[in-house]
Design a protein around this motif. Sequence first.
Motif, PDB file in Angstrom:
ATOM      1  N   THR A  75       0.837  -1.210   0.000  1.00 50.42           N
ATOM      2  CA  THR A  75       0.000   0.000   0.000  1.00 50.42           C
ATOM      3  C   THR A  75       0.864   1.249   0.000  1.00 50.42           C
ATOM      4  N   ALA A  76       1.968   1.203   0.744  1.00 52.13           N
ATOM      5  CA  ALA A  76       2.868   2.355   0.765  1.00 52.13           C
ATOM      6  C   ALA A  76       3.492   2.584  -0.611  1.00 52.13           C
ATOM      7  N   ALA A  77       3.910   1.514  -1.260  1.00 53.72           N
ATOM      8  CA  ALA A  77       4.520   1.645  -2.587  1.00 53.72           C
ATOM      9  C   ALA A  77       3.516   2.203  -3.602  1.00 53.72           C
ATOM     10  N   ILE A  78       2.279   1.720  -3.547  1.00 55.28           N
ATOM     11  CA  ILE A  78       1.253   2.223  -4.464  1.00 55.28           C
ATOM     12  C   ILE A  78       0.950   3.689  -4.181  1.00 55.28           C
ATOM     13  N   ALA A  79       0.880   4.050  -2.905  1.00 55.31           N
ATOM     14  CA  ALA A  79       0.606   5.445  -2.543  1.00 55.31           C
ATOM     15  C   ALA A  79       1.745   6.364  -2.995  1.00 55.31           C
ATOM     16  N   ILE A  80       2.974   5.917  -2.861  1.00 54.39           N
ATOM     17  CA  ILE A  80       4.114   6.732  -3.297  1.00 54.39           C
ATOM     18  C   ILE A  80       4.103   6.873  -4.812  1.00 54.39           C
ATOM     19  N   ALA A  81       3.826   5.778  -5.520  1.00 57.20           N
ATOM     20  CA  ALA A  81       3.755   5.849  -6.985  1.00 57.20           C
ATOM     21  C   ALA A  81       2.610   6.765  -7.426  1.00 57.20           C
ATOM     22  N   GLY A  82       1.470   6.665  -6.764  1.00 57.98           N
ATOM     23  CA  GLY A  82       0.339   7.539  -7.082  1.00 57.98           C
ATOM     24  C   GLY A  82       0.650   8.997  -6.800  1.00 57.98           C
ATOM     25  N   THR A  83       1.371   9.238  -5.719  1.00 58.88           N
ATOM     26  CA  THR A  83       1.771  10.610  -5.400  1.00 58.88           C
ATOM     27  C   THR A  83       2.721  11.155  -6.458  1.00 58.88           C
ATOM     28  N   ALA A  84       3.685  10.344  -6.863  1.00 59.85           N
ATOM     29  CA  ALA A  84       4.631  10.777  -7.899  1.00 59.85           C
ATOM     30  C   ALA A  84       3.895  11.076  -9.205  1.00 59.85           C
ATOM     31  N   LEU A  85       2.937  10.228  -9.564  1.00 65.57           N
ATOM     32  CA  LEU A  85       2.149  10.461 -10.772  1.00 65.57           C
ATOM     33  C   LEU A  85       1.343  11.758 -10.650  1.00 65.57           C
ATOM     34  N   SER A  86       0.728  11.973  -9.508  1.00 68.64           N
ATOM     35  CA  SER A  86      -0.060  13.189  -9.295  1.00 68.64           C
ATOM     36  C   SER A  86       0.811  14.439  -9.359  1.00 68.64           C
ATOM     37  N   LEU A  87       1.997  14.373  -8.768  1.00 68.77           N
ATOM     38  CA  LEU A  87       2.907  15.511  -8.828  1.00 68.77           C
ATOM     39  C   LEU A  87       3.304  15.808 -10.271  1.00 68.77           C
ATOM     40  N   TYR A  88       3.526  14.770 -11.043  1.00 78.12           N
ATOM     41  CA  TYR A  88       3.878  14.948 -12.455  1.00 78.12           C
ATOM     42  C   TYR A  88       2.713  15.573 -13.225  1.00 78.12           C
ATOM     43  N   LEU A  89       1.504  15.042 -13.006  1.00 80.40           N
ATOM     44  CA  LEU A  89       0.338  15.554 -13.728  1.00 80.40           C
ATOM     45  C   LEU A  89      -0.024  16.985 -13.341  1.00 80.40           C
ATOM     46  N   LEU A  90       0.284  17.362 -12.100  1.00 76.19           N
ATOM     47  CA  LEU A  90       0.003  18.716 -11.632  1.00 76.19           C
ATOM     48  C   LEU A  90       1.169  19.675 -11.900  1.00 76.19           C
ATOM     49  N   HIS A  91       2.205  19.171 -12.541  1.00 76.83           N
ATOM     50  CA  HIS A  91       3.389  19.961 -12.886  1.00 76.83           C
ATOM     51  C   HIS A  91       4.051  20.574 -11.658  1.00 76.83           C
ATOM     52  N   VAL A  92       4.086  19.819 -10.568  1.00 82.35           N
ATOM     53  CA  VAL A  92       4.776  20.265  -9.364  1.00 82.35           C
ATOM     54  C   VAL A  92       6.242  19.872  -9.525  1.00 82.35           C
ATOM     55  N   PRO A  93       7.160  20.804  -9.362  1.00 80.98           N
ATOM     56  CA  PRO A  93       8.567  20.483  -9.585  1.00 80.98           C
ATOM     57  C   PRO A  93       9.098  19.489  -8.553  1.00 80.98           C
ATOM     58  N   ALA A  94       9.950  18.598  -9.015  1.00 76.03           N
ATOM     59  CA  ALA A  94      10.588  17.623  -8.120  1.00 76.03           C
ATOM     60  C   ALA A  94      11.850  18.266  -7.570  1.00 76.03           C
TER      61      ALA A  94
END
Length: 185
Positions: free
Chosen positions: A47-66
């Motif tokens: 669940t943690a891995a899926i949540a982290i992957a989902g967060t990374a995807l959301s950050l990418y889609l929202l154009h939040v800088p890494a």
Amino acid sequence: IASDMSIDLAKSINDLMLRGIIAFVSVLIVLLFTLRSIRGSLLVIATAAIAIAGTALSLYLLHVPANMLTLAGLAMGIGIIVQNGLVVVERMRRAADTAAARAAAGVKISSAVFGSTLTTTVVLLPFLYLQGNARAAFAPFAIAFALALFWSVGTALIFVPAVGKGGNGVYHGWPRLARLYNRML
């Protein structure tokens, strides 16, 4: 070419990957000690891995800088990501091993998981009212943290009951600690 920054970048990325692996292994050891179940511990890690992957995807889609603050926000959220998964896995242990019983157990615990996550997320609201450079610096932190928290709620409340296994009401905890606690009450 005077200097090659890609070598330093590759070292930094490798160092970050190593620290991430160490963190996941450390969390897995704590979960194994706490849950006393390989299956439950791996479910929480998943669940943690899926949540982290989902967060990374959301950050990418929202154009939040890494950047470092975004990673810090994600890192701060990992504890709560694991906590939400752990709470739901523990609740599933007390449910019968049927799809309906696991779904009902997920519904019962959902208000507690959502409420505790929402109270943590509300603390991040003042970051959105910062101005200028402070906002540019701290808004990605708050966004990453909030996205990680909400992805953890989704994965804990949907993934765990769907994939997890009920425990038929069998207590797998620490019996001596439970007796001590009951005596203290």
